[in-house]
Design an enzyme around this catalytic site. Structure first.
Site, mmCIF file in Angstrom:
data_model
loop_
_atom_site.group_PDB
_atom_site.id
_atom_site.type_symbol
_atom_site.label_atom_id
_atom_site.label_comp_id
_atom_site.label_asym_id
_atom_site.label_seq_id
_atom_site.Cartn_x
_atom_site.Cartn_y
_atom_site.Cartn_z
ATOM 1 C CG ASP A 74 -11.649 -30.880 1.736
ATOM 2 O OD1 ASP A 74 -10.999 -31.114 2.770
ATOM 3 O OD2 ASP A 74 -12.867 -31.155 1.620
ATOM 4 C CB ILE A 75 -14.585 -34.106 -1.451
ATOM 5 C CG1 ILE A 75 -15.552 -34.594 -2.506
ATOM 6 C CG2 ILE A 75 -15.161 -34.260 -0.046
ATOM 7 C CD1 ILE A 75 -15.767 -36.108 -2.486
ATOM 8 C CG ASN B 124 -8.544 -30.316 12.214
ATOM 9 O OD1 ASN B 124 -8.353 -29.330 12.927
ATOM 10 N ND2 ASN B 124 -9.365 -30.291 11.178
ATOM 11 C CD GLU C 182 -15.175 -34.756 9.804
ATOM 12 O OE1 GLU C 182 -15.084 -34.940 8.575
ATOM 13 O OE2 GLU C 182 -16.014 -34.014 10.335
ATOM 14 C CB VAL C 183 -9.618 -38.455 7.135
ATOM 15 C CG1 VAL C 183 -8.893 -39.547 6.347
ATOM 16 C CG2 VAL C 183 -10.939 -38.095 6.461
ATOM 17 C CG HIS D 221 -5.967 -34.654 6.584
ATOM 18 N ND1 HIS D 221 -6.224 -35.742 7.394
ATOM 19 C CD2 HIS D 221 -6.914 -33.738 6.887
ATOM 20 C CE1 HIS D 221 -7.283 -35.496 8.143
ATOM 21 N NE2 HIS D 221 -7.715 -34.278 7.865
ATOM 22 C CG HIS E 114 -7.564 -29.049 6.212
ATOM 23 N ND1 HIS E 114 -8.769 -29.353 5.613
ATOM 24 C CD2 HIS E 114 -7.437 -29.912 7.255
ATOM 25 C CE1 HIS E 114 -9.346 -30.346 6.277
ATOM 26 N NE2 HIS E 114 -8.570 -30.698 7.275
HETATM 27 P P1 5GP Z 1 -10.449 -33.386 9.032
HETATM 28 O O1 5GP Z 1 -11.731 -32.950 9.659
HETATM 29 O O2 5GP Z 1 -10.129 -34.835 9.318
HETATM 30 O O3 5GP Z 1 -9.310 -32.459 9.338
HETATM 31 O O4 5GP Z 1 -10.653 -33.210 7.473
HETATM 32 C C1 5GP Z 1 -11.006 -34.230 6.605
HETATM 33 C C2 5GP Z 1 -11.259 -33.598 5.262
HETATM 34 O O5 5GP Z 1 -11.298 -34.606 4.285
HETATM 35 C C3 5GP Z 1 -12.583 -32.828 5.172
HETATM 36 O O6 5GP Z 1 -12.315 -31.463 4.867
HETATM 37 C C4 5GP Z 1 -13.337 -33.548 4.063
HETATM 38 O O7 5GP Z 1 -14.094 -32.682 3.235
HETATM 39 C C5 5GP Z 1 -12.234 -34.253 3.298
HETATM 40 N N1 5GP Z 1 -12.641 -35.474 2.627
HETATM 41 C C6 5GP Z 1 -13.319 -36.508 3.182
HETATM 42 N N2 5GP Z 1 -13.522 -37.488 2.273
HETATM 43 C C7 5GP Z 1 -12.938 -37.057 1.119
HETATM 44 C C8 5GP Z 1 -12.797 -37.643 -0.185
HETATM 45 O O8 5GP Z 1 -13.255 -38.754 -0.472
HETATM 46 N N3 5GP Z 1 -12.128 -36.914 -1.105
HETATM 47 C C9 5GP Z 1 -11.593 -35.682 -0.823
HETATM 48 N N4 5GP Z 1 -10.965 -35.054 -1.825
HETATM 49 N N5 5GP Z 1 -11.704 -35.109 0.388
HETATM 50 C C10 5GP Z 1 -12.364 -35.787 1.352
#
Ligand code: 5GP
Length: 124
Positions: A33-34, A91, A99-100, A104, A106
């Site tokens: 994760d970034i 999520n 968010e994405v 995915h 985690h």
């Molecule tokens: P969500 O909130 O959708 O469960 O988590 C999305 C995750 O994607 C976040 O933890 C965020 O830091 C990670 N993320 C978003 N953009 C990027 C990216 O460009 N590269 C990587 N490696 N992680 C990302």
């Protein structure tokens, strides 16, 4: 919700955005994760176009589901946290804060992660 080919994980899968790859096979890609929230914070994604856990659970093949689960176990073992412990979170949808919009998981590990009560359902 329809799958959006412009989401950030789709771009990572196409190689348009770099990632720190941790694991890859026919069905799965995993990368750091970034904005990591634990010493180990890996995102494990299917290569198929699935918006969410709901979409995946309904549409994915048995081979894709199995590959994802086995990949998470393997990633944890190879990170050396299978014994010390880890947490897997997917999520899903608006109430979760997803968010994405590409499924995915985690995988968090490497420190005491704290209780789930407040995060998962207790009052805020
Ligand atoms: P969500 O909130 O959708 O469960 O988590 C999305 C995750 O994607 C976040 O933890 C965020 O830091 C990670 N993320 C978003 N953009 C990027 C990216 O460009 N590269 C990587 N490696 N992680 C990302």
């Amino acid at each position: 919700m329809a799958y959006d080919d412009d989401n950030v994980f789709a771009k990572i899968l196409r190689g348009e955005i770099p990632c720190e790859k941790v694991y890859e096979d026919e069905h799965v890609l995993a990368f750091n994760d970034i904005a990591h929230m634990a010493p180990v914070h890996v995102l494990v994604i299917p290569k198929g176009k699935y918006v969410s856990m709901d979409d995946f659970a309904e549409q994915a093949s048995d081979a894709e589901v199995a590959a994802l689960m086995r990949a998470m176990g393997r990633i944890a073992r190879e990170a050396g946290v299978a014994e010390s412990g880890y947490r897997v979170v997917a999520n899903t949808g608006p109430d979760s804060g997803q968010e994405v919009m590409h499924l995915h998981f985690h995988v968090f590990a490497g420190r005491r992660l704290g209780g789930m009560r407040r995060q998962a359902g207790g009052s805020e």
